[in-house]
Design a protein around this motif. Structure first.
Motif, PDB file in Angstrom:
ATOM      1  N   PRO A   1       0.867  -1.214  -0.115  1.00 25.25           N
ATOM      2  CA  PRO A   1      -0.015   0.035   0.003  1.00 25.25           C
ATOM      3  C   PRO A   1       0.842   1.191   0.028  1.00 25.25           C
ATOM      4  O   PRO A   1       0.617   2.108  -0.644  1.00 25.25           O
ATOM      5  N   VAL A   2       2.121   1.188   0.715  1.00 23.82           N
ATOM      6  CA  VAL A   2       3.008   2.437   0.851  1.00 23.82           C
ATOM      7  C   VAL A   2       3.325   2.611  -0.620  1.00 23.82           C
ATOM      8  O   VAL A   2       3.493   3.427  -1.174  1.00 23.82           O
ATOM      9  N   MET A   3       3.947   1.407  -1.397  1.00 25.79           N
ATOM     10  CA  MET A   3       4.807   1.561  -2.665  1.00 25.79           C
ATOM     11  C   MET A   3       3.603   1.788  -3.736  1.00 25.79           C
ATOM     12  O   MET A   3       4.068   2.492  -4.803  1.00 25.79           O
ATOM     13  N   ALA A   4       2.489   1.607  -3.609  1.00 21.95           N
ATOM     14  CA  ALA A   4       1.475   1.913  -4.657  1.00 21.95           C
ATOM     15  C   ALA A   4       1.419   3.421  -4.934  1.00 21.95           C
ATOM     16  O   ALA A   4       1.013   3.968  -6.145  1.00 21.95           O
ATOM     17  N   TYR A   5       1.811   4.578  -3.638  1.00 21.96           N
ATOM     18  CA  TYR A   5       1.971   5.640  -4.180  1.00 21.96           C
ATOM     19  C   TYR A   5       3.056   6.389  -4.889  1.00 21.96           C
ATOM     20  O   TYR A   5       3.164   7.514  -5.288  1.00 21.96           O
ATOM     21  N   PHE A   6       3.920   5.371  -5.345  1.00 24.69           N
ATOM     22  CA  PHE A   6       4.995   5.617  -6.075  1.00 24.69           C
ATOM     23  C   PHE A   6       5.212   5.051  -7.460  1.00 24.69           C
ATOM     24  O   PHE A   6       6.042   5.072  -8.037  1.00 24.69           O
ATOM     25  N   ASP A   7       3.963   4.654  -7.757  1.00 23.24           N
ATOM     26  CA  ASP A   7       3.923   3.778  -9.139  1.00 23.24           C
ATOM     27  C   ASP A   7       3.926   4.938 -10.273  1.00 23.24           C
ATOM     28  O   ASP A   7       4.581   4.525 -11.370  1.00 23.24           O
ATOM     29  N   ASP A   8       3.623   6.340 -10.005  1.00 23.04           N
ATOM     30  CA  ASP A   8       4.019   7.250 -10.895  1.00 23.04           C
ATOM     31  C   ASP A   8       5.323   7.835 -10.977  1.00 23.04           C
ATOM     32  O   ASP A   8       5.708   8.622 -11.934  1.00 23.04           O
ATOM     33  N   THR A   9       5.959   7.451  -9.916  1.00 26.55           N
ATOM     34  CA  THR A   9       7.624   7.701  -9.933  1.00 26.55           C
ATOM     35  C   THR A   9       8.531   6.600  -9.604  1.00 26.55           C
ATOM     36  O   THR A   9       9.018   6.394  -8.534  1.00 26.55           O
ATOM     37  N   PRO A  10       8.492   5.616 -10.569  1.00 23.74           N
ATOM     38  CA  PRO A  10       8.978   4.335 -10.195  1.00 23.74           C
ATOM     39  C   PRO A  10      10.422   4.374  -9.858  1.00 23.74           C
ATOM     40  O   PRO A  10      11.048   3.525  -9.219  1.00 23.74           O
ATOM     41  N   ARG A  11      11.332   5.172 -10.357  1.00 24.51           N
ATOM     42  CA  ARG A  11      12.618   5.272 -10.163  1.00 24.51           C
ATOM     43  C   ARG A  11      12.944   5.612  -9.013  1.00 24.51           C
ATOM     44  O   ARG A  11      14.080   5.673  -8.286  1.00 24.51           O
TER      45      ARG A  11
ATOM     46  N   PRO B   1      17.074  15.430   8.299  1.00 25.39           N
ATOM     47  CA  PRO B   1      16.035  15.146   7.080  1.00 25.39           C
ATOM     48  C   PRO B   1      15.197  16.423   7.063  1.00 25.39           C
ATOM     49  O   PRO B   1      14.988  17.353   7.872  1.00 25.39           O
ATOM     50  N   LEU B   2      14.465  16.320   5.936  1.00 26.15           N
ATOM     51  CA  LEU B   2      13.313  17.241   5.657  1.00 26.15           C
ATOM     52  C   LEU B   2      12.048  16.609   5.909  1.00 26.15           C
ATOM     53  O   LEU B   2      11.721  15.626   5.263  1.00 26.15           O
ATOM     54  N   PHE B   3      11.251  17.160   6.853  1.00 29.71           N
ATOM     55  CA  PHE B   3       9.925  16.630   7.220  1.00 29.71           C
ATOM     56  C   PHE B   3       9.056  17.270   6.488  1.00 29.71           C
ATOM     57  O   PHE B   3       9.062  18.536   6.061  1.00 29.71           O
ATOM     58  N   PHE B   4       8.071  16.373   5.839  1.00 29.43           N
ATOM     59  CA  PHE B   4       7.223  17.244   5.005  1.00 29.43           C
ATOM     60  C   PHE B   4       5.731  16.840   5.277  1.00 29.43           C
ATOM     61  O   PHE B   4       5.572  15.777   5.904  1.00 29.43           O
ATOM     62  N   ASN B   5       4.787  17.950   4.831  1.00 27.73           N
ATOM     63  CA  ASN B   5       3.462  17.793   5.226  1.00 27.73           C
ATOM     64  C   ASN B   5       2.477  18.418   4.244  1.00 27.73           C
ATOM     65  O   ASN B   5       2.956  19.466   4.013  1.00 27.73           O
ATOM     66  N   PRO B   6       1.873  17.982   3.482  1.00 27.08           N
ATOM     67  CA  PRO B   6       1.078  18.308   2.265  1.00 27.08           C
ATOM     68  C   PRO B   6      -0.060  19.254   2.909  1.00 27.08           C
ATOM     69  O   PRO B   6      -0.829  19.846   1.661  1.00 27.08           O
ATOM     70  N   GLY B   7      -0.520  19.406   3.827  1.00 30.67           N
ATOM     71  CA  GLY B   7      -1.725  19.937   4.349  1.00 30.67           C
ATOM     72  C   GLY B   7      -2.957  19.135   4.595  1.00 30.67           C
ATOM     73  O   GLY B   7      -2.841  17.977   4.818  1.00 30.67           O
ATOM     74  N   GLY B   8      -4.020  19.764   4.070  1.00 34.66           N
ATOM     75  CA  GLY B   8      -5.199  19.075   4.467  1.00 34.66           C
ATOM     76  C   GLY B   8      -6.430  19.789   5.131  1.00 34.66           C
ATOM     77  O   GLY B   8      -7.040  20.884   4.587  1.00 34.66           O
ATOM     78  N   PRO B   9      -6.257  19.713   6.389  1.00 31.21           N
ATOM     79  CA  PRO B   9      -5.389  18.413   7.343  1.00 31.21           C
ATOM     80  C   PRO B   9      -6.129  17.107   6.878  1.00 31.21           C
ATOM     81  O   PRO B   9      -7.443  17.259   6.467  1.00 31.21           O
ATOM     82  N   GLY B  10      -5.449  16.222   6.925  1.00 22.90           N
ATOM     83  CA  GLY B  10      -5.898  14.701   6.475  1.00 22.90           C
ATOM     84  C   GLY B  10      -5.205  14.361   5.136  1.00 22.90           C
ATOM     85  O   GLY B  10      -5.667  13.500   4.801  1.00 22.90           O
ATOM     86  N   GLY B  11      -4.467  15.248   4.691  1.00 17.76           N
ATOM     87  CA  GLY B  11      -3.516  15.030   3.380  1.00 17.76           C
ATOM     88  C   GLY B  11      -2.888  13.881   3.668  1.00 17.76           C
ATOM     89  O   GLY B  11      -2.059  13.745   4.716  1.00 17.76           O
ATOM     90  N   MET B  12      -2.954  12.886   2.662  1.00 19.74           N
ATOM     91  CA  MET B  12      -1.985  11.722   2.717  1.00 19.74           C
ATOM     92  C   MET B  12      -0.508  12.364   2.003  1.00 19.74           C
ATOM     93  O   MET B  12      -0.426  12.703   0.962  1.00 19.74           O
ATOM     94  N   PRO B  13       0.597  12.244   2.959  1.00 21.39           N
ATOM     95  CA  PRO B  13       1.712  12.830   2.493  1.00 21.39           C
ATOM     96  C   PRO B  13       2.604  12.215   1.454  1.00 21.39           C
ATOM     97  O   PRO B  13       3.420  12.750   0.677  1.00 21.39           O
ATOM     98  N   LEU B  14       2.293  10.857   1.166  1.00 18.89           N
ATOM     99  CA  LEU B  14       3.127   9.971   0.386  1.00 18.89           C
ATOM    100  C   LEU B  14       3.210  10.524  -1.137  1.00 18.89           C
ATOM    101  O   LEU B  14       4.063  10.606  -1.776  1.00 18.89           O
ATOM    102  N   GLU B  15       1.982  10.844  -1.780  1.00 19.83           N
ATOM    103  CA  GLU B  15       1.704  11.189  -3.100  1.00 19.83           C
ATOM    104  C   GLU B  15       2.515  12.712  -3.231  1.00 19.83           C
ATOM    105  O   GLU B  15       3.426  12.834  -4.238  1.00 19.83           O
ATOM    106  N   GLY B  16       2.414  13.405  -2.252  1.00 20.03           N
ATOM    107  CA  GLY B  16       2.834  14.837  -2.254  1.00 20.03           C
ATOM    108  C   GLY B  16       4.508  14.640  -2.238  1.00 20.03           C
ATOM    109  O   GLY B  16       5.064  15.304  -3.024  1.00 20.03           O
TER     110      GLY B  16
END
Length: 675
Positions: free
Chosen positions: A139-149, A193-208
């Motif tokens: 389920p995590v890796m599915a968020y990276f299907d558009d960026t397989p590299r 590291p850089l911590f990342f949050n895409p907003g929302g609230p409730g947004g899923m960070p992985l795609e962003g």
């Protein structure tokens, strides 16, 4: 308090950088990139660089002999292009005046600065990381299907946090996923590291996360391409969202078996019965959310505590962060709560931190109306023969307000698809008025017969028309509350972070005002569950004290951001001295980082890599998206002195970047409208 004012800089692309090492802007990365533009980018950069180098030498000699009529402007223009192509090079004006390359001593100093960028641990903190990174679940890796590299760089872990950070006697805990995209290998010790949050609230960070990292790597004209080698990108999974297969947590879901009455869009139906049903529906949602045991612990203050636990577990002292939209409030709250644990914080598309959620929501309506008039109506009015909607902004705007209420309700979510939404909406409106008993299949057939009259636009007209017809005939039915985790987290955080106004009369007055002045805006945010919230709310931090004169916080903002308006940062600047603000002129997107502006990306990357402010001491820098120089007053001069070959390469790159950004923006709007 000084009002916000532009800083007097010649060219935003020629960043005010002190002496530092030249960093190559092009490397043979990203072998998985496709398309001739990306495959040939090294050759493009090398060729453009060579042209600019030759031009710099020519300008130097001509200026010395007083041959060039605009010697000073020419040197500045070429310096802007050189700094744009090699943003981390030595100050271009110094290089031109001395007629030489980069000072080796400056290069050595810069290397030393970069190697010493990891700050010491805080008092009493252990330097040993307590996080074990492992391969991620499907389920995590599915968020990276558009960026397989990127997939081979993605790792996961688990983080145990207190359920209630404010109550040490409560020993209950939550287990949250941690996900990181590792930095490209350099053999050196990683920065924090850089911590990342895409907003929302409730947004899923992985795609962003995936999109941001991908854009940084492809932004080969900008200093941002150095970021993937400098930082791991890390997300702390927002509490309340499902566990992505890493935990058995299904997330916070507001559920109730109490029936909720259906209602029409209150922007188009202000009858007493419809308003009553809308208010009762939001009350039922509030009751369903507050009945969940996790809801009181899904707030901004609790998420700030999660960030601090993650920072300590990762074994680093400073927390570096990139926050977008609601992420700006989250990380600003962290700065206010843990001021001595902050590294560099980049806040993109800012909420008004000095106002509650209600005020932030109300600010969206005028901004959406302004964007509709300046983008959609202006475009349609400027080409009346193509769109047939009128010759003035007022004419085009009137097309929407004259639609039947039920048709307006299905056109409104699609307005920003372009003038085509108004065109096909008007056709559907006229057809229904002419044939009141028409059914869905017949209306779709009428749409199909109509669109060939506009060959250039027929594909978009057909797509939008079918979506509107389906929404128009979608029946309103009573239902029970069944909210998914993302919606539930949004409600819990919004209602639990700042108190809301419970006076329903106030919200009806706001609705009347919005219907009259901002008819394109949505009223869903006015009739909110927070109006009926009975639970506790956070005590907001003192953002004025926490953020005043902070040289390690930078703010990015689009001028026409419809969700977090430019007025937010203007209001904050009136009370928070020393704000370092970069504004993308004409930027219509929500989230400007990595969206095609080299000026914005260079300032942001220079800040994240080296801590350099765009406006030391505070102020506003305006980035112009439509010229390499970025300076409106000298744009013509710059265009005249840039060598044609180099200018052609620059223009080709910018066209490709902006077309890509435009497509992403359009696709995001379509997904949002049809969700």
């Amino acid at each position: 308090m000084p009002s916000i004012a532009p800083v007097a800089t010649s060219y935003p692309h020629a960043m005010p950088l002190s002496t530092s090492a030249r960093v190559p802007i092009a490397t043979a990365r990203n072998e998985g990139d496709t398309g001739p533009f990306w495959l040939n980018r090294r050759a493009l950069v090398d060729e453009a660089d060579a042209e600019v180098q030759r031009a710099l030498r020519a300008v130097h000699f001509d200026s010395r002999k007083s041959v060039a009529p605009h010697g000073t402007f020419a040197a500045e223009a070429f310096g802007a292009i050189r700094s744009w192509l090699m943003p981390d090079s030595e100050s271009t004006s110094n290089a031109i005046s001395r007629g030489r390359g980069v000072d080796p001593a400056s290069e050595a100093r810069a290397r030393k600065t970069r190697s010493a960028d990891v700050l010491p641990m805080g008092p009493g903190e252990s330097p040993s990381p307590r996080v074990a990174w492992v391969n991620c679940t499907d389920p995590v890796m599915a968020y990276f299907d558009d960026t397989p590299r990127l997939k081979h760089l993605v790792q996961c872990s688990l983080l145990t946090v207190p359920l209630d950070h404010g109550n040490r006697e409560d020993t209950r805990t939550l287990t949250l996923p941690l996900v990181r995209i590792r930095a490209l290998g350099s053999g050196q010790a990683p920065r924090p590291p850089l911590f990342f949050n895409p907003g929302g609230p409730g947004g899923m960070p992985l795609e962003g996360m995936a999109q941001l990292r991908d854009m940084w790597e492809k932004n080969f004209w900008s200093l941002a391409q150095s970021l993937p080698s400098a930082y791991d990108l890390v997300s702390v999974h927002p509490r309340g969202l499902p566990g992505l297969g890493l935990t058995g947590d299904v997330g916070l879901k507001c559920r109730s078996d109490v029936v909720v009455e259906a209602h029409n869009d209150v922007m188009d139906d202000q009858s007493a019965d419809n308003l009553r049903r809308a208010e009762r529906a939001t009350q039922r949602i509030a009751e369903a959310c507050e009945s969940q045991p996790l809801t009181p612990y899904v707030t901004t203050a609790q998420m700030v505590g999660d960030l601090e636990v993650a920072r300590r577990a990762l074994g680093y002292h400073p927390l570096n962060a990139v926050g977008i939209s609601y992420g700006t409030r989250l990380f600003a709250s962290y700065v206010a709560t843990y001021p001595h644990s902050v590294g560099r914080v980049l806040l993109d598309s800012n909420m008004n931190l000095l106002a509650d959620f209600d005020a932030n929501i109300l600010a969206m309506a005028p901004e959406r109306q302004l964007q509709f008039e300046t983008m959609i109506c202006h475009l349609a009015a400027s080409d009346e023969q193509k769109y047939h909607l009128g010759s003035t902004i007022q004419d085009v705007a009137g097309v929407f307000t004259r639609l039947a209420p039920a048709v307006r309700s299905v056109v409104r979510p699609l307005l920003f698809e372009g003038p085509e939404a108004l065109m096909i909406g008007r056709f559907i409106d006229r057809t229904i008025k002419q044939f009141p008993s028409i059914d869905e299949p017949d209306l779709k057939r009428m749409v199909n017969r109509h669109v060939p009259h506009h060959p250039e636009l027929q594909e978009n007209l057909r797509h939008l028309g079918h979506a509107m017809v389906e929404a128009y005939f979608d029946p309103l039915v009573d239902d029970v509350v069944r909210m998914e985790a993302a919606q539930s987290v949004y409600v819990a955080v919004r209602c639990g972070t700042t108190p809301s106004i419970h006076d329903l009369g106030y919200w009806r007055q706001q609705l009347d005002h919005q219907v009259t002045h901002y008819p394109t805006a949505s009223a869903n945010t006015l009739f909110s569950p927070c109006n009926f919230w009975s639970g506790r709310t956070d005590n907001p931090p003192d953002f004025v004290s926490a953020l005043s004169n902070r040289s390690n916080v930078m703010y990015l903002q689009g001028e026409y951001d419809p969700s977090t308006p430019f007025s937010n940062v203007v209001a904050m600047n009136e009370r928070i001295p020393g704000m370092d603000l970069v504004v993308l002129e004409g930027g219509p997107m929500h989230g400007v980082l990595g969206e095609g502006s080299l000026c914005v990306d260079n300032y942001a990357a220079s800040f994240l890599l080296h801590g350099r402010q765009a406006n030391p001491g505070g102020g506003m820098t305006i980035c112009h998206p439509d010229a390499p120089s970025g300076a409106r007053s000298r744009r013509d001069v710059a265009a005249n002195v840039v060598p044609p070959r180099a200018r052609g390469l620059v223009d080709a790159a910018r066209r490709a970047e902006y077309e890509s950004a435009r497509r992403r923006f359009s696709n995001a709007l379509r997904r949002s409208a049809l969700a």
